[in-house]
Design a protein around this motif. Structure first.
Motif, PDB file in Angstrom:
ATOM      1  N   GLY A  85      57.196  38.502  42.482  1.00  0.00           N
ATOM      2  CA  GLY A  85      56.188  39.422  43.012  1.00  0.00           C
ATOM      3  C   GLY A  85      54.843  38.748  43.198  1.00  0.00           C
ATOM      4  O   GLY A  85      54.140  39.011  44.188  1.00  0.00           O
ATOM      5  N   GLU A  86      54.471  37.867  42.262  1.00  0.00           N
ATOM      6  CA  GLU A  86      53.201  37.138  42.380  1.00  0.00           C
ATOM      7  C   GLU A  86      53.201  36.250  43.624  1.00  0.00           C
ATOM      8  O   GLU A  86      52.204  36.177  44.357  1.00  0.00           O
ATOM      9  N   ASP A  89      52.877  38.409  46.729  1.00  0.00           N
ATOM     10  CA  ASP A  89      51.507  38.929  46.892  1.00  0.00           C
ATOM     11  C   ASP A  89      50.601  37.889  47.556  1.00  0.00           C
ATOM     12  O   ASP A  89      49.793  38.233  48.441  1.00  0.00           O
ATOM     13  N   GLN A  90      50.700  36.649  47.147  1.00  0.00           N
ATOM     14  CA  GLN A  90      49.852  35.609  47.721  1.00  0.00           C
ATOM     15  C   GLN A  90      50.214  35.332  49.181  1.00  0.00           C
ATOM     16  O   GLN A  90      49.341  35.104  50.015  1.00  0.00           O
ATOM     17  N   LYS A  93      48.707  37.704  51.587  1.00  0.00           N
ATOM     18  CA  LYS A  93      47.300  37.440  51.879  1.00  0.00           C
ATOM     19  C   LYS A  93      47.133  36.231  52.803  1.00  0.00           C
ATOM     20  O   LYS A  93      46.308  36.248  53.719  1.00  0.00           O
TER      21      LYS A  93
END
Length: 392
Positions: A85-86, A89-90, A93
Motif C-alpha cells: 500500500g505504501e 500511494d507513492q 503521487k
C-alpha cells in the motif's frame, strides 16, 4: 476669381487626418505589442512555477518509493499488504506529476534533452516496476537476481533528471524577485540534503543486514555524508537571515532536532558497532522507520518553501501581471477604436464643412456675376436715357 470657386480644402484635410490616424495607430500598436509581450512573460512564469510544483511532488514521491521498493526487494519475506500500500500511494503521487511535467516540458524550455531523458527513464522505470511488483510478492530466493540494483539505477536516473529540470526552472524563477531567488536556493540545498540522507539511509540498511560495510558501500556513504555536511551550514545560515519566513525557520529547526541531533548520533552508534564486528544496536526495520521520519523533516524544508514561493508569491505575482496586461491590452484596443471613430468623424465633419464652404463660394460667385450683369444693364439704360434727352 472663377478659379477660387473650384479650390477644395477637403482632400487636403482628409490627407492630413489620414497621416495623423496612421501615427496614432502606430503608437497604439507599439503599446499592444509591449502588453502582449508582458502577458506572455507572465504566462511563462505561471507555467514554470506550476511545473516546479509538479517536479517537487514527483521528486518526493519517487525518492520515498525508491527506498520503500528497494527495501521490499531485499527483504527475505514477501512484501506485506502495508508495504504494498505504501508503494502504491507513492506511485499515485509520482505518476500524474511526471505526466504533467512531460506535457509542460513539451511547451517550455526545461533544459537540453531532458524531455527525452525523462521519457526514456520513466519508461524504463515502469518496466522495472512491473517486474518488481511480481517479485516482491514472493520470497527473496525466488526473485530475479540483480532486480534491486536495476530498480535503484532506473529510478535514480529519473530522480536525477527531475533534479536537472528543477535546477533549470528554479534559475528562471530566481529572475522574478531576489527574495524568491534566495528561497529557491534554500530549497535546492534542502533537496541535496534530503537526497543524500535518503541514500545514506539505504546504505546503512544494507550494512546492518550484511553485518558491516564493504569498502565500496563505505565510500558511497562518506560521499553522501560529505554532501550533507557541506549543505547543512548553508541552510542554517540562510534560515537565520533577517526576513526569512517563520515557517521556513521552523522547518529548519525541526530538521535539526530530528535528523542532525537525533538520527546522526544513532548512526554513529551503528557505525561503531559494525566497525567492531558487532551487531547493530538498532534493527534494520527500526532504522528504516526512524530515518523515514527524519528524512520527512528535511523534506518539509523544501515543501514549506515550495508553498511559500511557487504557489503564493510567484504564481500570484504572475497572475496579477497577466490580469494587468490583459486589462492594458483591452484598454489599448478600446482607445484605438475610439481614436479611429473620432478621426473618422472629424474627417466627415471637415469634409462636410469644406463642401459647404465650396457651395457658399459658388453662390457668392454667381451673385457677384448677377450683380455685374445688373450693373451693366443699368449703365446701358442710363446711357440710352441721356442720349434721348440730348436729342430732344
Amino acid at each position: 476669381m472663377r478659379s477660387l470657386s473650384h479650390l477644395r480644402i477637403a482632400p487636403l484635410l482628409n490627407g492630413l487626418f489620414a497621416i495623423l490616424l496612421l501615427i496614432v495607430l502606430a503608437l497604439l500598436a507599439q503599446n499592444l505589442f509591449a502588453a502582449f509581450a508582458k502577458q506572455r512573460e507572465a504566462a511563462v512564469v505561471v507555467e514554470t512555477a506550476t511545473t516546479l510544483r509538479h517536479v517537487f511532488n514527483a521528486l518526493q514521491a519517487s525518492r520515498v518509493e525508491r527506498s520503500t521498493l528497494r527495501l521490499a526487494l531485499t527483504d527475505e519475506a514477501a512484501a506485506s499488504d502495508k508495504r504494498l500500500g505504501e508503494i502504491a500511494d507513492q506511485r499515485a503521487k509520482s505518476r500524474p506529476a511526471i505526466e504533467a511535467i512531460l506535457a509542460a516540458c513539451a511547451q517550455i524550455d526545461c533544459g537540453d534533452d531532458v524531455l527525452q531523458k525523462l521519457e526514456d527513464g520513466n519508461r524504463k522505470t515502469e518496466a522495472v516496476r512491473t517486474e518488481s511488483d511480481t517479485a516482491i510478492k514472493a520470497a527473496l530466493d525466488q526473485r530475479p537476481a540483480g532486480l534491486g540494483d536495476d530498480w535503484q539505477s532506473s529510478v535514480t536516473g529519473v530522480i536525477e533528471t527531475l533534479e536537472t529540470i528543477s535546477a533549470k526552472l528554479g534559475a528562471r524563477i530566481r529572475l522574478v524577485d531576489p527574495f524568491i531567488g534566495e528561497q529557491v536556493a534554500l530549497k535546492d540545498l534542502g533537496y541535496v540534503i534530503r537526497a543524500a540522507a535518503g541514500l545514506d539511509r539505504n546504505i546503512v540498511v544494507d550494512a546492518i543486514k550484511a553485518g558491516g560495510y564493504t569498502p565500496d558501500s563505505l565510500a558511497k556513504a562518506l560521499l553522501q555524508r560529505g554532501q550533507i555536511d557541506g549543505a547543512w551550514p548553508l541552510v542554517q545560515d540562510m534560515a537565520a537571515r533577517p526576513g526569512a519566513p517563520e515557517a521556513v525557520v521552523k522547518a529548519v529547526a525541526a530538521a535539526k532536532e530530528i535528523y542532525f541531533d537525533g538520527i546522526l548520533p544513532r548512526r554513529a552508534e551503528i557505525d561503531k558497532a559494525l566497525a567492531a564486528g558487532q551487531p547493530s544496536p538498532i534493527a534494520r526495520d527500526d532504522w528504516q522507520s526512524q530515518t523515514s521520519a527524519a528524512v520527512d523533516a528535511i523534506k518539509a524544508i523544501g515543501g514549506t518553501i515550495q508553498r511559500i514561493n511557487e504557489i503564493t508569491t510567484a504564481i500570484a505575482a504572475a497572475v496579477e501581471e497577466q490580469n494587468a496586461t490583459t486589462t492594458e491590452i483591452a484598454r489599448n484596443v478600446q482607445q484605438a477604436a475610439a481614436a479611429t471613430d473620432s478621426l473618422n468623424e472629424g474627417i466627415r465633419e471637415v469634409s462636410q464643412s469644406a463642401a459647404q464652404a465650396g457651395t457658399a463660394g459658388d453662390q457668392v460667385f454667381e451673385a457677384a456675376k448677377e450683380l455685374a450683369r445688373n450693373a451693366d444693364q443699368l449703365k446701358r439704360e442710363i446711357e440710352g436715357f441721356l442720349t434721348r434727352v440730348n436729342a430732344a
